[in-house]
Design a protein around this motif. Structure first.
Motif, PDB file in Angstrom:
ATOM      1  N   LEU A 317       0.829  -1.208   0.000  1.00 32.00           N
ATOM      2  CA  LEU A 317       0.000   0.000   0.000  1.00 32.00           C
ATOM      3  C   LEU A 317       0.861   1.254   0.000  1.00 32.00           C
ATOM      4  O   LEU A 317       0.543   2.255  -0.660  1.00 32.00           O
ATOM      5  CB  LEU A 317      -0.932   0.005   1.217  1.00 32.00           C
ATOM      6  CG  LEU A 317      -2.213  -0.819   1.098  1.00 32.00           C
ATOM      7  CD1 LEU A 317      -2.977  -0.800   2.417  1.00 32.00           C
ATOM      8  CD2 LEU A 317      -3.102  -0.260  -0.024  1.00 32.00           C
ATOM      9  N   SER A 318       1.959   1.233   0.739  1.00 30.07           N
ATOM     10  CA  SER A 318       2.863   2.391   0.795  1.00 30.07           C
ATOM     11  C   SER A 318       3.499   2.649  -0.570  1.00 30.07           C
ATOM     12  O   SER A 318       3.567   3.795  -1.033  1.00 30.07           O
ATOM     13  CB  SER A 318       3.959   2.163   1.844  1.00 30.07           C
ATOM     14  OG  SER A 318       3.399   1.995   3.122  1.00 30.07           O
ATOM     15  N   VAL A 319       3.956   1.573  -1.218  1.00 35.06           N
ATOM     16  CA  VAL A 319       4.560   1.711  -2.552  1.00 35.06           C
ATOM     17  C   VAL A 319       3.513   2.186  -3.550  1.00 35.06           C
ATOM     18  O   VAL A 319       3.785   3.025  -4.414  1.00 35.06           O
ATOM     19  CB  VAL A 319       5.172   0.358  -2.993  1.00 35.06           C
ATOM     20  CG1 VAL A 319       5.606   0.413  -4.455  1.00 35.06           C
ATOM     21  CG2 VAL A 319       6.348  -0.004  -2.109  1.00 35.06           C
ATOM     22  N   PHE A 320       2.298   1.661  -3.420  1.00 33.56           N
ATOM     23  CA  PHE A 320       1.178   2.060  -4.267  1.00 33.56           C
ATOM     24  C   PHE A 320       0.911   3.557  -4.113  1.00 33.56           C
ATOM     25  O   PHE A 320       0.767   4.290  -5.101  1.00 33.56           O
ATOM     26  CB  PHE A 320      -0.051   1.245  -3.850  1.00 33.56           C
ATOM     27  CG  PHE A 320      -1.213   1.363  -4.789  1.00 33.56           C
ATOM     28  CD1 PHE A 320      -1.092   1.006  -6.121  1.00 33.56           C
ATOM     29  CD2 PHE A 320      -2.446   1.799  -4.333  1.00 33.56           C
ATOM     30  CE1 PHE A 320      -2.169   1.097  -6.978  1.00 33.56           C
ATOM     31  CE2 PHE A 320      -3.535   1.885  -5.190  1.00 33.56           C
ATOM     32  CZ  PHE A 320      -3.394   1.542  -6.517  1.00 33.56           C
ATOM     33  N   GLY A 321       0.855   4.020  -2.858  1.00 35.93           N
ATOM     34  CA  GLY A 321       0.638   5.443  -2.585  1.00 35.93           C
ATOM     35  C   GLY A 321       1.771   6.301  -3.115  1.00 35.93           C
ATOM     36  O   GLY A 321       1.538   7.395  -3.658  1.00 35.93           O
ATOM     37  N   LEU A 322       3.015   5.822  -2.970  1.00 37.98           N
ATOM     38  CA  LEU A 322       4.175   6.553  -3.473  1.00 37.98           C
ATOM     39  C   LEU A 322       4.083   6.741  -4.977  1.00 37.98           C
ATOM     40  O   LEU A 322       4.368   7.832  -5.502  1.00 37.98           O
ATOM     41  CB  LEU A 322       5.458   5.792  -3.110  1.00 37.98           C
ATOM     42  CG  LEU A 322       6.770   6.354  -3.670  1.00 37.98           C
ATOM     43  CD1 LEU A 322       7.047   7.741  -3.088  1.00 37.98           C
ATOM     44  CD2 LEU A 322       7.935   5.403  -3.377  1.00 37.98           C
ATOM     45  N   LEU A 323       3.679   5.692  -5.686  1.00 30.07           N
ATOM     46  CA  LEU A 323       3.563   5.768  -7.137  1.00 30.07           C
ATOM     47  C   LEU A 323       2.538   6.827  -7.544  1.00 30.07           C
ATOM     48  O   LEU A 323       2.789   7.640  -8.449  1.00 30.07           O
ATOM     49  CB  LEU A 323       3.165   4.398  -7.696  1.00 30.07           C
ATOM     50  CG  LEU A 323       2.965   4.310  -9.215  1.00 30.07           C
ATOM     51  CD1 LEU A 323       4.252   4.678  -9.948  1.00 30.07           C
ATOM     52  CD2 LEU A 323       2.506   2.926  -9.620  1.00 30.07           C
ATOM     53  N   VAL A 347      12.599  12.606 -17.006  1.00 34.90           N
ATOM     54  CA  VAL A 347      11.933  11.457 -16.382  1.00 34.90           C
ATOM     55  C   VAL A 347      10.473  11.422 -16.827  1.00 34.90           C
ATOM     56  O   VAL A 347       9.766  12.430 -16.731  1.00 34.90           O
ATOM     57  CB  VAL A 347      12.010  11.545 -14.847  1.00 34.90           C
ATOM     58  CG1 VAL A 347      11.266  10.380 -14.208  1.00 34.90           C
ATOM     59  CG2 VAL A 347      13.462  11.577 -14.384  1.00 34.90           C
ATOM     60  N   GLY A 348      10.018  10.271 -17.318  1.00 38.66           N
ATOM     61  CA  GLY A 348       8.624  10.114 -17.742  1.00 38.66           C
ATOM     62  C   GLY A 348       7.823   9.296 -16.749  1.00 38.66           C
ATOM     63  O   GLY A 348       8.356   8.761 -15.776  1.00 38.66           O
ATOM     64  N   ASP A 349       6.513   9.189 -17.007  1.00 35.67           N
ATOM     65  CA  ASP A 349       5.652   8.393 -16.128  1.00 35.67           C
ATOM     66  C   ASP A 349       6.087   6.927 -16.132  1.00 35.67           C
ATOM     67  O   ASP A 349       5.973   6.228 -15.121  1.00 35.67           O
ATOM     68  CB  ASP A 349       4.189   8.503 -16.584  1.00 35.67           C
ATOM     69  CG  ASP A 349       3.591   9.867 -16.270  1.00 35.67           C
ATOM     70  OD1 ASP A 349       4.005  10.469 -15.259  1.00 35.67           O
ATOM     71  OD2 ASP A 349       2.721  10.331 -17.027  1.00 35.67           O
ATOM     72  N   GLY A 350       6.589   6.452 -17.268  1.00 31.49           N
ATOM     73  CA  GLY A 350       7.083   5.077 -17.332  1.00 31.49           C
ATOM     74  C   GLY A 350       8.311   4.871 -16.472  1.00 31.49           C
ATOM     75  O   GLY A 350       8.465   3.825 -15.830  1.00 31.49           O
ATOM     76  N   SER A 351       9.186   5.882 -16.417  1.00 33.25           N
ATOM     77  CA  SER A 351      10.378   5.794 -15.561  1.00 33.25           C
ATOM     78  C   SER A 351       9.978   5.630 -14.102  1.00 33.25           C
ATOM     79  O   SER A 351      10.552   4.817 -13.364  1.00 33.25           O
ATOM     80  CB  SER A 351      11.241   7.057 -15.720  1.00 33.25           C
ATOM     81  OG  SER A 351      11.494   7.339 -17.073  1.00 33.25           O
ATOM     82  N   VAL A 352       8.973   6.422 -13.689  1.00 35.96           N
ATOM     83  CA  VAL A 352       8.485   6.354 -12.306  1.00 35.96           C
ATOM     84  C   VAL A 352       7.886   4.986 -12.025  1.00 35.96           C
ATOM     85  O   VAL A 352       8.126   4.377 -10.979  1.00 35.96           O
ATOM     86  CB  VAL A 352       7.427   7.459 -12.060  1.00 35.96           C
ATOM     87  CG1 VAL A 352       6.842   7.342 -10.656  1.00 35.96           C
ATOM     88  CG2 VAL A 352       8.042   8.836 -12.262  1.00 35.96           C
ATOM     89  N   SER A 353       7.096   4.488 -12.970  1.00 35.85           N
ATOM     90  CA  SER A 353       6.431   3.193 -12.806  1.00 35.85           C
ATOM     91  C   SER A 353       7.448   2.071 -12.602  1.00 35.85           C
ATOM     92  O   SER A 353       7.297   1.227 -11.706  1.00 35.85           O
ATOM     93  CB  SER A 353       5.564   2.921 -14.037  1.00 35.85           C
ATOM     94  OG  SER A 353       4.896   1.703 -13.940  1.00 35.85           O
ATOM     95  N   ILE A 354       8.500   2.061 -13.419  1.00 35.27           N
ATOM     96  CA  ILE A 354       9.522   1.019 -13.304  1.00 35.27           C
ATOM     97  C   ILE A 354      10.314   1.182 -12.012  1.00 35.27           C
ATOM     98  O   ILE A 354      10.626   0.183 -11.328  1.00 35.27           O
ATOM     99  CB  ILE A 354      10.466   1.064 -14.522  1.00 35.27           C
ATOM    100  CG1 ILE A 354       9.714   0.664 -15.797  1.00 35.27           C
ATOM    101  CG2 ILE A 354      11.668   0.145 -14.311  1.00 35.27           C
ATOM    102  CD1 ILE A 354       9.201  -0.757 -15.805  1.00 35.27           C
ATOM    103  N   MET A 355      10.650   2.415 -11.644  1.00 36.34           N
ATOM    104  CA  MET A 355      11.417   2.652 -10.420  1.00 36.34           C
ATOM    105  C   MET A 355      10.681   2.107  -9.188  1.00 36.34           C
ATOM    106  O   MET A 355      11.269   1.418  -8.348  1.00 36.34           O
ATOM    107  CB  MET A 355      11.684   4.143 -10.240  1.00 36.34           C
ATOM    108  CG  MET A 355      12.507   4.487  -9.000  1.00 36.34           C
ATOM    109  SD  MET A 355      12.667   6.269  -8.741  1.00 36.34           S
ATOM    110  CE  MET A 355      11.001   6.688  -8.223  1.00 36.34           C
ATOM    111  N   VAL A 356       9.390   2.394  -9.110  1.00 35.01           N
ATOM    112  CA  VAL A 356       8.601   1.920  -7.975  1.00 35.01           C
ATOM    113  C   VAL A 356       8.443   0.398  -8.023  1.00 35.01           C
ATOM    114  O   VAL A 356       8.469  -0.270  -6.987  1.00 35.01           O
ATOM    115  CB  VAL A 356       7.224   2.625  -7.963  1.00 35.01           C
ATOM    116  CG1 VAL A 356       6.306   2.005  -6.921  1.00 35.01           C
ATOM    117  CG2 VAL A 356       7.394   4.113  -7.684  1.00 35.01           C
ATOM    118  N   ALA A 357       8.300  -0.157  -9.228  1.00 34.39           N
ATOM    119  CA  ALA A 357       8.182  -1.612  -9.358  1.00 34.39           C
ATOM    120  C   ALA A 357       9.461  -2.299  -8.877  1.00 34.39           C
ATOM    121  O   ALA A 357       9.398  -3.365  -8.248  1.00 34.39           O
ATOM    122  CB  ALA A 357       7.894  -1.990 -10.810  1.00 34.39           C
TER     123      ALA A 357
END
Length: 536
Positions: A317-323, A347-357
């Protein structure tokens, strides 16, 4: 010795060990393979041949007042689209065809085509789906659903309010997860409510209607919620990916920008859906009929059975919220730069998505020593079919531009130049929403239609997004048939609803969706996307 089977040692050079297991037929069984004219002349085989034949016909006999590559590009489109529509071969396999067709036909090099299959939009899909798999693994969605439903249940039970709570829960989950994943995960919550009620043959009319309403809520709230965010459904990603590919010099659509338009549209459609379902399936006296079977105590008991939140659930949930926070604040407005400006907007939205993943593969789950929140084995269910479809759509969009076919399409659509925009939008939305009923994949429908809408808009001298966005979103309105989209199949498979239920709700809901799109795109959409009625 006769009759005995000796084993050959690995060191022996008589036989080579096979790379894959080989299963020998059991003694006494015979496999007979016979080919006949009837087995060859099947409809499926005809569909397979249809694609290459259409392509060959176009390349030989169709003459265009344009470079030769435009004719070849039209042939490739006919091949790929015919296989998509007929499903002659699996959809993801068809989606890989541009990788060899473009170089063979001389449209683009292998390297340039391959780049279309892995850009920022594709990485956005990968990262968000890995997070969705984590949510599914730790049962976070069920806890969320029970909490929200408990909040809206009422005491005594209020059927309309309970349906609203279920709508809101499914809507919220679908904002962040793909439609099919949401439907699969939320259907057990809905059937759990239905299972508390008497069997179908013992139900009163009011109880039976409420059962249908609960299942229909999962079916319809899922695609409605998906409209809200870029990651809610593949169609949204296709729209912004096509926009980026067809108009690379334009400002890309960010997560934030889409949310400011998609969320109000989705909320309005959801409220209308709730009114429709209550009007049709919650007659007077429903509360009294349901009070004996459904109350807050039942929901509390299910929630307590889940136990307290484990460390892994809290971290997901924390990682989800961070994203969500990183997506929403990367770029706020043109005047208020977000944190992305610190990195020169690279940095794009895809960069953020992969970083959090990636964080999910680093943070321990505290269940077993050395075990992380996610492992690569958990990623076997990643939607490679959607990823390949997106890549194929982007490759085709690039090919249409580079081959000169875009100019041919624009000239062919000249008759729309004087058509009034306010009349075209409802017509486009209606046509797209009807076509999507007969093509099982909404993503495939959007891939077919969105580039065409771009060229229609350019011909009409209006901003392309004014047609691409409502037309693309309308492909998500697959509300009539069980086979229109996989999420419909999930609901229909429960056995609690029939086709007549889907038509009863789907017809007015489709009309509502088209009206909302037709009103909000030229008003709210113009502000959010920065469009106007001039050619951009």
């Amino acid at each position: 010795m006769v009759g005995e089977h000796s084993t050959t040692s690995p060191a022996s050079g008589d036989h080579k060990i096979p790379l894959l297991p080989v299963h020998e037929p059991v003694e006494g069984t015979h496999t007979n393979i016979s080919f006949s004219t009837k087995s060859i002349l099947t409809l499926q085989n005809f569909y397979v041949i249809l694609g290459p034949m259409l392509s060959l016909f176009i390349c030989l006999f169709v003459k265009l007042d344009a470079p030769p590559t435009s004719q070849k590009m039209l042939g490739v489109i006919a091949w790929v689209f015919s296989w998509w529509v007929t499903q002659a071969v699996p959809l993801p396999v068809t989606s890989m065809c541009p990788l060899f067709l473009f170089p063979i036909f001389g449209i683009a090099s292998a390297d340039s085509v391959a780049h279309s299959y892995m850009d920022d939009v594709i990485t956005l899909v990968l990262g968000s789906f890995i997070l969705a798999l984590a949510v599914e693994r730790y049962n976070v969605h069920r806890r969320l659903a029970l909490n929200v439903t408990l909040l809206f249940c009422g005491d005594p039970v209020n059927p309309a309010l309970l349906l609203l709570g279920l709508c809101a829960t499914i809507f919220f989950v679908s904002m962040w997860l793909h439609n099919v994943a949401t439907a699969v995960m939320m259907m057990p919550v809905a059937t759990g409510i239905v299972q508390r009620l008497p069997p179908a043959h013992e139900q009163s009319e009011a109880v039976n209607k409420f059962c249908r309403a609960v299942i229909l809520t999962v079916v319809y709230a899922t695609p409605i919620g998906g409209i809200s965010t870029l990651t809610g459904t593949g169609v949204n990603l296709i729209i912004i990916g096509m926009w980026k590919s067809l108009f690379p010099e334009a400002k890309p659509i960010s997560f934030n920008t889409w949310f400011f338009y998609g969320f109000p549209v989705a909320v309005l459609i959801l409220i209308c859906y709730w009114c429709i379902i209550c009007l049709l399936y919650v007659p007077k006296g429903s509360a009294r009929a349901l009070s004996a079977y459904l109350d807050r105590a039942h929901l509390k008991r299910d929630l307590e059975a889940l136990g307290p939140m484990a460390f892994a659930e809290k971290m997901v949930l924390s990682v989800f919220g961070l994203l969500i926070i990183l997506w929403m604040t990367r770029r706020i407005t043109d005047d208020i730069p977000g944190w992305g400006s610190l990195f020169h907007d690279l940095v794009g939205d895809g960069s953020v998505s992969i970083m959090v993943a990636v964080l999910l593969f680093i943070i321990p789950n505290m269940k077993q020593e050395g075990e992380k929140l996610m492992s690569w084995n958990d990623c076997k269910k990643l939607p490679w079919n959607l990823i390949l479809l997106l890549g194929a759509g982007f490759a085709i969009a690039d090919g249409v531009q580079s081959s000169g076919l875009a100019d041919v399409l624009s000239r062919a659509l000249d008759f729309l130049e004087d058509a009034p925009y306010l009349a075209i939008v409802p017509a486009v939305s209606l046509i797209c929403s009807i076509i999507t009923e007969f093509i099982t994949s909404n993503d495939a429908t959007a891939t077919l239609l969105v580039p065409l809408l771009y060229h229609i808009a350019r011909t009409m001298h209006v901003h392309p997004l004014l047609l691409m966005v409502p037309g693309g979103i309308a492909t998500e309105f697959a509300f009539w048939l069980p086979t229109s989209t996989p999420s419909n199949v999930v609901g229909f498979a429960t056995g609690h609803i029939e086709i007549k239920d889907m038509l009863k709700v789907g017809v007015p809901l489709k009309v509502v969706g088209i009206v909302v799109l037709s009103l909000l795109m030229p008003s709210l959409g113009t502000i959010v996307f920065g469009t106007n009625n001039d050619t951009q």
